[in-house]
Structure formats: structure tokens, C-alpha cells
Design an enzyme around this catalytic site. Structure first.
Site, PDB file in Angstrom:
ATOM      1  N   TYR A  73      51.217  52.393 151.335  1.00 27.86           N
ATOM      2  CA  TYR A  73      51.134  51.030 151.669  1.00 27.86           C
ATOM      3  C   TYR A  73      52.026  50.389 153.020  1.00 27.86           C
ATOM      4  CZ  TYR A  73      47.388  50.492 148.228  1.00 27.86           C
ATOM      5  OH  TYR A  73      46.359  50.742 147.584  1.00 27.86           O
ATOM      6  N   GLU A  91      52.789  53.527 144.619  1.00 29.71           N
ATOM      7  CA  GLU A  91      51.841  53.733 145.785  1.00 29.71           C
ATOM      8  C   GLU A  91      52.608  53.300 146.959  1.00 29.71           C
ATOM      9  OE1 GLU A  91      47.749  54.288 145.913  1.00 29.71           O
ATOM     10  OE2 GLU A  91      47.340  54.255 144.006  1.00 29.71           O
ATOM     11  N   TRP A  92      54.034  52.738 146.824  1.00 30.92           N
ATOM     12  CA  TRP A  92      54.777  52.130 147.611  1.00 30.92           C
ATOM     13  C   TRP A  92      54.582  52.673 149.165  1.00 30.92           C
ATOM     14  CZ3 TRP A  92      60.602  51.283 146.142  1.00 30.92           C
ATOM     15  CH2 TRP A  92      61.482  50.832 147.233  1.00 30.92           C
ATOM     16  N   PRO A  93      54.809  53.844 149.243  1.00 31.88           N
ATOM     17  CA  PRO A  93      54.980  54.548 150.669  1.00 31.88           C
ATOM     18  C   PRO A  93      53.763  54.597 151.440  1.00 31.88           C
ATOM     19  CG  PRO A  93      55.513  56.345 149.197  1.00 31.88           C
ATOM     20  CD  PRO A  93      55.612  54.982 148.174  1.00 31.88           C
ATOM     21  N   ASP A 121      49.610  50.229 141.811  1.00 28.88           N
ATOM     22  CA  ASP A 121      49.174  50.219 142.963  1.00 28.88           C
ATOM     23  C   ASP A 121      49.640  49.056 144.177  1.00 28.88           C
ATOM     24  OD1 ASP A 121      47.242  50.937 145.085  1.00 28.88           O
ATOM     25  OD2 ASP A 121      45.663  51.047 143.760  1.00 28.88           O
ATOM     26  N   ASP A 165      43.513  58.186 149.685  1.00 33.62           N
ATOM     27  CA  ASP A 165      43.119  58.826 148.345  1.00 33.62           C
ATOM     28  C   ASP A 165      42.160  59.755 148.473  1.00 33.62           C
ATOM     29  OD1 ASP A 165      43.894  55.997 147.639  1.00 33.62           O
ATOM     30  OD2 ASP A 165      41.766  55.326 146.932  1.00 33.62           O
TER      31      ASP A 165
HETATM   32  C1  GLA Z   1      43.660  52.647 145.489  1.00 36.18           C
HETATM   33  C2  GLA Z   1      44.423  53.553 144.944  1.00 36.18           C
HETATM   34  C3  GLA Z   1      43.389  54.732 144.121  1.00 36.18           C
HETATM   35  C4  GLA Z   1      42.890  54.074 142.995  1.00 36.18           C
HETATM   36  C5  GLA Z   1      42.154  52.491 143.414  1.00 36.18           C
HETATM   37  C6  GLA Z   1      41.716  51.861 142.441  1.00 36.18           C
HETATM   38  O1  GLA Z   1      42.571  52.898 146.362  1.00 36.18           O
HETATM   39  O2  GLA Z   1      44.967  54.413 145.975  1.00 36.18           O
HETATM   40  O3  GLA Z   1      44.091  55.878 143.689  1.00 36.18           O
HETATM   41  O4  GLA Z   1      43.897  53.584 141.922  1.00 36.18           O
HETATM   42  O5  GLA Z   1      42.939  51.780 144.445  1.00 36.18           O
HETATM   43  O6  GLA Z   1      40.980  50.527 142.920  1.00 36.18           O
END
Ligand code: GLA
Length: 428
Positions: A195, A191-193, A159, A219
Site C-alpha cells: 500500500y 501488507e504495508w509495503p 491488510d 494480489d
Molecule cells: C486485498 C489483499 C488480498 C485479500 C483481499 C481480501 O486485496 O491483498 O490478499 O486479503 O484484500 O479482501
């Protein structure tokens, strides 16, 4: 009724823009289960013994996945998300699982999951803390990668909370190197892109070189508005993101929420169909111990899974949006196509739409159904629509917020059959 003209599509299928992370993993979109959307950060095991983030949850999910046909159709990874660790690292600076909720520790859990023929995924964060406030990996990339490898972990979701955006690229790339250095095959989910987008356009060439899949958009929630907004985000950024997908690295529109509380059955079919068209990882977040048979059947639909897992590995595009219909097209191996016709109207009854094969694609040199093709409807129910020519009309009926999913298979192998009377052209 929408006719051929309104569904005319114009787009070009391009090859992946960059080299994939060369770890031999994710040659097809990842399939499995991930706890977050359904179980979130529920750490109250006294009140919710069956639904809290504990080793029991993953063991039970692995049991069901192995027993009830999930593994057989391809769901392979059982993935832990946030809230698994203890708030303190151990004396050697290593992450450790919360001792109350994971009394056996992660290594034992990994052994258990492996004994079921499945793989274990874990979660960490590139920054100082995870999004839920547990210890982050910043300053510990090599230690954490080695710890995960020692435990026998097979996937890492990394993350991007609590990290300066200017350091994201370096952080994600360094963790990729650290994982590689362990020598263990660990699928790397970034989840690089997601952020980076609020500040600047991400560098998808670099992302594909470091990660096996990457989250771009918000999400997913257990709601139709959430699924729709992810589809809209994807369609409006498709020129940027689609070319980067291919064997080894995939755009990740987040979890499948099929089998939960928020989507009607037609909406669940739309999520399944369009996630397959998007060549998305199929990571379910639901309770497999208690899932309605219709949702289970949909998630285990072999025809849809075959589209998702097509070996050519090209992501589809939204090619037209007219009259509250959307047309999504994914090129498949052997010159086949997967076509999703999505009815976005949320009022009224089923709507009928007709289109011609020739309108599905307009790439110079590409011939669709020329001279003939076979069209099969997979959703809403399996049906052989039969042989089509470029200009014959294909008609489908679609419920509000539902999707008709079709495959188009060319019949262009031609030969001449000799008969005593005449030469007859046969198509096989
Ligand atoms: C972020 C991620 C979610 C999940 C939560 C956990 O929001 O994008 O997919 O992993 O954190 O805290």
C-alpha cells in the site's frame, strides 16, 4: 541454444538489512493454506455450502491437511482471509465472527485446528474497513490483538485498505506492539509495503522490525500472467527487497495457486520452484479436498520444500535474463546453491540450455564447484546429474513456461589416501 556466456551472472549476496521482529516466529518461510484466491468472499452458504467462508471450510481443510501428508511435509497454518466477521462489533467493541457461518465462534475453530496439530490464522485490516468492507481495526488495535490472542489465533494477516498512506507505518507498528503485548505468539503478516509503493519507497528496515512477512506486489490471480507479473516485479525490485529477507521476516509474493484452474503443469512447477528460490511463504490457496494428484505431489515435493525452508534463510536473486531464459540463484546453507532455469518462451517445444557452474555466481572469494560439485535436478523430474567441475557443462531441457530446478553441492572435503603405490587425492 544458450551457452555459458549468455547466462553469466554477477551479483552479491548481502546479509539482512535490519533486525527482524523478535517474536521467535517465522524463522523459516511460513507454510500453510489461505482461503482468499480460491474462495474469495463467497458468503452464500445456501448456494455453496461446501465453498463458502464458514467454519466448515477451515475444519475440512484442517482435516485434509492432517490426514493427507500436508502437515507432515510442513504445511502448518490454516488461514482465514477477509469476510469472516459480522458487520458489527459486539457490545464491548470486539470483533465477532458472522454467527450464521461460524456458529461455534473462532475460539472453538482454533481449538479444532489445534487438535489436528495445526495452527489458525485470521485476517484484519489496519484501516477503517477491510478490503471487502467488514469492520477494520483502526482505533481498536489493542482490543483486536487481545481478542485474537484470547481466541488462540496463531497468525494475523493485516491488510491495508481504507487507510491514509501516511499513517500506514504507525498503524502497522502499533498493531505489532499490540500483538506482542498479548504475550501470545502470533505470526504477523503485513501488507504495508504493497500500500505504500504507489506513493513512496517503503522503509524495509522498519517493516522487518515490525512484521514477520510482508506483501509487496499485487494480489495473485489464478493465471500465468499474474504469476509472471509477480516474478517480474520481484526481479525488478530485488536490490531493494531481497536484502530485507531472512529468518524472522520474509518478502511475500502472495499465495501459491497450484492445483486450481489457471496454470499448466509446467507453470505450476515454475511457481513452486521460484517461490522456493524467493524464500517466499508457501501459503496455498486451493481446494485440498479435491486436488489433482500431480499438483499435490508437486506441492509436497520434499526437495523443493527443503530449498524453501533452508535454515540459512537467504532469498535468491534473478541473476540473468537472456534469450527468454531466466536464471534464478539462491544460496543455501553448507555452501550449496539452488538454481532455477526458467524458460519464458511460450511457443514451441522443450528448449535445451547448457551452462557452466562457474557462471552461476561471481562473488570474489566464492568458489563454485571448485574443484568439484554434485548437481541434482529436482524439476522437471528428479535426476542425479552428477559430479561437475567449474567448467563442465550442465545441460537441462525445459518445457515452455517451465523451470528446471537444480541443487549444487560442493565436494570440497579433501583428503589424501595412502596406498602402497602412490598418494591419491580423494574427494569425499
Ligand atoms: C486485498 C489483499 C488480498 C485479500 C483481499 C481480501 O486485496 O491483498 O490478499 O486479503 O484484500 O479482501
Amino acid at each position: 541454444m544458450c551457452t555459458v556466456a549468455c547466462l553469466l551472472a554477477l551479483f552479491v549476496f548481502t546479509s539482512p538489512a535490519a533486525h527482524a521482529l523478535d517474536n521467535g516466529l517465522a524463522l523459516k518461510p511460513t507454510m500453510g493454506w489461505l482461503h482468499w484466491e480460491r474462495f474469495m468472499c463467497n458468503i452464500d452458504c445456501d448456494k455453496y455450502p461446501n465453498n463458502c467462508i464458514s467454519e466448515r471450510l477451515y475444519m475440512q481443510m484442517a482435516d485434509v491437511m492432517a490426514k493427507e501428508g500436508w502437515k507432515e511435509v510442513g504445511y502448518e497454518y490454516v488461514c482465514i482471509d477477509d469476510c469472516w466477521p459480522s458487520h458489527q462489533r459486539d457490545a464491548q467493541g470486539r470483533l465477532q465472527a458472522d454467527p450464521k457461518r461460524f456458529p461455534g465462534g473462532i475460539k472453538k475453530l482454533a481449538d479444532y485446528v489445534h487438535s489436528k496439530g495445526l495452527k489458525l490464522g485470521i485476517y484484519a485490516d489496519v484501516g477503517e474497513k477491510t478490503c471487502a468492507g467488514y469492520p477494520g481495526s483502526l482505533g481498536f488495535y489493542e482490543t483486536d490483538a487481545q481478542t485474537f490472542a484470547d481466541w488462540g489465533v496463531d497468525l494475523l494477516k493485516f491488510d491495508g485498505c481504507y487507510m491514509d498512506y501516511t499513517l500506514l507505518g504507525e498503524g502497522y507498528a502499533n498493531m505489532s506492539k499490540a500483538l506482542n503485548k498479548t504475550g501470545r505468539s502470533i505470526l504477523y503478516s503485513c501488507e504495508w509495503p504493497l500500500y505504500e509503493w504507489p506513493f513512496r519507497k517503503p522503509n524495509y528496515t522498519a517493516i522487518r522490525e515490525a512484521c514477520n512477512q510482508w506483501r509487496n506486489s499485487a494480489d495473485v490471480y489464478d493465471s500465468w500472467s499474474s504469476v509472471k507479473s509477480i516474478l517480474d516485479w520481484t526481479a525488478s525490485h530485488e536490490d531493494v527487497i531481497v536484502p530485507s529477507a531472512g529468518p524472522g521476516g520474509w518478502n511475500d509474493p502472495d499465495m501459491l495457486v497450484i492445483g486450481n484452474f489457471g496454470l499448466s503443469h509446467a507453470q505450476q512447477e515454475s511457481q513452486m520452484a521460484l517461490w522456493a528460490i524467493m524464500a517466499a511463504p508457501l501459503l496455498m490457496s486451493n481446494d485440498l479436498r479435491d486436488i489433482c494428484p500431480r499438483s499435490k505431489e508437486l506441492l509436497q515435493n520434499r526437495y523443493i520444500i527443503a530449498i524453501s525452508q533452508d535454515p540459512m534463510g537467504k532469498q535468491g536473486y534473478r541473476t540473468a535474463a537472456v534469450d527468454n531464459f531466466e536464471l534464478w540463484v539462491r544460496p543455501l546453507s553448507k555452501d550449496r546453491l539452488a538454481v532455477a532455469v526458467f524458460n519464458k518462451l511460450e511457443i514451441g517445444g522443450p528448449r535445451v540450455v547448457s551452462f557452466r557452474a562457474v557462471s552461476l555466481i561471481a562473488v570474489p572469494g566464492w568458489k563454485i564447484c571448485d574443484p568439484q560439485c554434485n548437481v541434482t535436478q529436482i524439476l522437471p523430474r528428479y535426476k542425479e546429474i552428477g559430479v561437475q567441475t567449474p567448467h563442465s557443462e550442465i545441460t537441462v531441457s525445459i518445457n515452455p513456461s517451465g523451470t528446471a530446478l537444480l541443487t549444487v553441492t560442493p565436494r570440497q572435503k579433501l583428503y589424501w589416501e595412502d596406498t602402497p603405490k602412490r598418494h591419491k587425492r580423494i574427494i569425499v
